[in-house]
Design an enzyme around this catalytic site. Structure first.
Site, PDB file in Angstrom:
ATOM      1  N   HIS A  26     -56.164  39.766 -14.654  1.00  0.00           N
ATOM      2  CA  HIS A  26     -55.320  39.013 -13.712  1.00  0.00           C
ATOM      3  C   HIS A  26     -54.086  38.467 -14.447  1.00  0.00           C
ATOM      4  O   HIS A  26     -52.957  38.562 -13.952  1.00  0.00           O
ATOM      5  CB  HIS A  26     -56.087  37.812 -13.124  1.00  0.00           C
ATOM      6  CG  HIS A  26     -57.255  38.155 -12.250  1.00  0.00           C
ATOM      7  ND1 HIS A  26     -58.503  37.633 -12.441  1.00  0.00           N
ATOM      8  CD2 HIS A  26     -57.335  38.958 -11.150  1.00  0.00           C
ATOM      9  CE1 HIS A  26     -59.333  38.074 -11.495  1.00  0.00           C
ATOM     10  NE2 HIS A  26     -58.640  38.895 -10.707  1.00  0.00           N
ATOM     11  N   ARG A  99     -56.454  49.121 -10.310  1.00  0.00           N
ATOM     12  CA  ARG A  99     -57.116  49.547 -11.547  1.00  0.00           C
ATOM     13  C   ARG A  99     -57.451  51.019 -11.521  1.00  0.00           C
ATOM     14  O   ARG A  99     -57.377  51.698 -12.520  1.00  0.00           O
ATOM     15  CB  ARG A  99     -58.402  48.735 -11.760  1.00  0.00           C
ATOM     16  CG  ARG A  99     -58.169  47.402 -12.372  1.00  0.00           C
ATOM     17  CD  ARG A  99     -59.324  46.491 -12.140  1.00  0.00           C
ATOM     18  NE  ARG A  99     -59.510  46.269 -10.718  1.00  0.00           N
ATOM     19  CZ  ARG A  99     -60.382  45.418 -10.205  1.00  0.00           C
ATOM     20  NH1 ARG A  99     -61.172  44.758 -10.989  1.00  0.00           N
ATOM     21  NH2 ARG A  99     -60.472  45.255  -8.906  1.00  0.00           N
TER      22      ARG A  99
HETATM   23  P1  ADP Z   1     -60.234  40.375  -4.475  1.00  0.00           P
HETATM   24  O1  ADP Z   1     -61.639  39.975  -4.120  1.00  0.00           O
HETATM   25  O2  ADP Z   1     -59.233  39.949  -3.455  1.00  0.00           O
HETATM   26  O3  ADP Z   1     -60.078  41.807  -4.868  1.00  0.00           O
HETATM   27  P2  ADP Z   1     -59.977  39.731  -7.294  1.00  0.00           P
HETATM   28  O4  ADP Z   1     -59.934  38.379  -7.930  1.00  0.00           O
HETATM   29  O5  ADP Z   1     -61.109  40.614  -7.656  1.00  0.00           O
HETATM   30  O6  ADP Z   1     -59.891  39.458  -5.740  1.00  0.00           O
HETATM   31  O7  ADP Z   1     -58.625  40.495  -7.615  1.00  0.00           O
HETATM   32  C1  ADP Z   1     -57.378  39.973  -7.246  1.00  0.00           C
HETATM   33  C2  ADP Z   1     -56.329  41.024  -7.520  1.00  0.00           C
HETATM   34  O8  ADP Z   1     -56.234  41.228  -8.923  1.00  0.00           O
HETATM   35  C3  ADP Z   1     -56.651  42.387  -6.916  1.00  0.00           C
HETATM   36  O9  ADP Z   1     -55.439  42.971  -6.469  1.00  0.00           O
HETATM   37  C4  ADP Z   1     -57.216  43.161  -8.075  1.00  0.00           C
HETATM   38  O10 ADP Z   1     -56.993  44.554  -7.935  1.00  0.00           O
HETATM   39  C5  ADP Z   1     -56.386  42.595  -9.207  1.00  0.00           C
HETATM   40  N1  ADP Z   1     -57.063  42.769 -10.487  1.00  0.00           N
HETATM   41  C6  ADP Z   1     -58.309  42.384 -10.822  1.00  0.00           C
HETATM   42  N2  ADP Z   1     -58.612  42.759 -12.087  1.00  0.00           N
HETATM   43  C7  ADP Z   1     -57.529  43.403 -12.561  1.00  0.00           C
HETATM   44  C8  ADP Z   1     -57.200  44.062 -13.783  1.00  0.00           C
HETATM   45  N3  ADP Z   1     -58.084  44.154 -14.772  1.00  0.00           N
HETATM   46  N4  ADP Z   1     -55.971  44.626 -13.902  1.00  0.00           N
HETATM   47  C9  ADP Z   1     -55.103  44.555 -12.877  1.00  0.00           C
HETATM   48  N5  ADP Z   1     -55.337  43.977 -11.703  1.00  0.00           N
HETATM   49  C10 ADP Z   1     -56.532  43.407 -11.532  1.00  0.00           C
END
Ligand code: ADP
Length: 176
Positions: A26, A99
């Site tokens: 994130h 991802r």
């Molecule tokens: P959600 O439940 O809405 O998917 P997350 O907290 O899992 O919430 O993810 C929030 C955003 O961050 C999403 O767009 C997800 O794809 C992105 N994200 C999560 N992990 C990564 C990562 N390792 N690299 C890039 N983006 C990420």
């Protein structure tokens, strides 16, 4: 982090998600978005139908603690509809990360739905950094629950909170 003056061409970007918990994946896309936007607001979804390890308040607090030095980052918890919030604060861009191909279909539909509800909104997709493509909140929870080392996958306050939570409960590695 300082904005490069020549790159500061857009205002506020909203970064919605569960953040259960915040990971270095994130943070990587947040830093990259901040090179293009003046201000980034993390919008922590407070979705009561989704079982989370940390409460919305705890997730907000962990983002605050982890990004305490970032003056251009703010964080809120949201109960309602994201596009309503975007309208209210005058934001026209949402940030999401990609991802792998598996993320695409859901993200594509969500972006289209948000535009249906609020035609002025656009979603900016950022590809995960090479070091973070395998980092997800759910895997971090699972690894931590089994005693694995998560120190290089999450900011220090999150690692602490995970350890703390693990001594008091069992972690459910359920859906993101
Ligand atoms: P959600 O439940 O809405 O998917 P997350 O907290 O899992 O919430 O993810 C929030 C955003 O961050 C999403 O767009 C997800 O794809 C992105 N994200 C999560 N992990 C990564 C990562 N390792 N690299 C890039 N983006 C990420």
């Amino acid at each position: 982090m300082k904005a490069r003056p020549e790159a500061r061409n857009m205002g506020l970007i909203l970064y919605p998600g569960s953040f259960d918990p915040l990971t270095n994946g994130h943070i990587d896309i947040m830093r990259r978005a901040l090179e293009r936007f003046d201000e980034l607001r993390v919008v922590v979804a407070n979705n009561s139908r989704k079982q989370t390890l940390f409460s919305a308040e705890e997730r907000v607090e962990l983002v605050k603690e982890s990004l305490a030095n970032e003056a251009r980052v703010s964080v809120v918890a949201l109960d309602g509809l994201l596009v309503d919030y975007a309208r209210e604060v005058g934001a026209k861009t949402l940030l999401r990360g990609l991802r792998q191909v598996a993320d695409f279909e859901f993200e594509f539909n969500m972006a289209a739905m948000n535009r249906h509800l609020y035609p002025e909104i656009d979603t900016l997709f950022m590809m995960t950094g090479a070091d973070n493509f395998y980092v997800s909140s759910s895997l971090v929870r699972s690894v931590a629950a089994l005693g694995g080392d998560i120190d290089r996958l999450v900011p220090a306050p999150v690692a602490l909170a995970l350890r703390d939570r693990l001594t008091t409960s069992t972690i459910d590695s359920g859906p993101e």
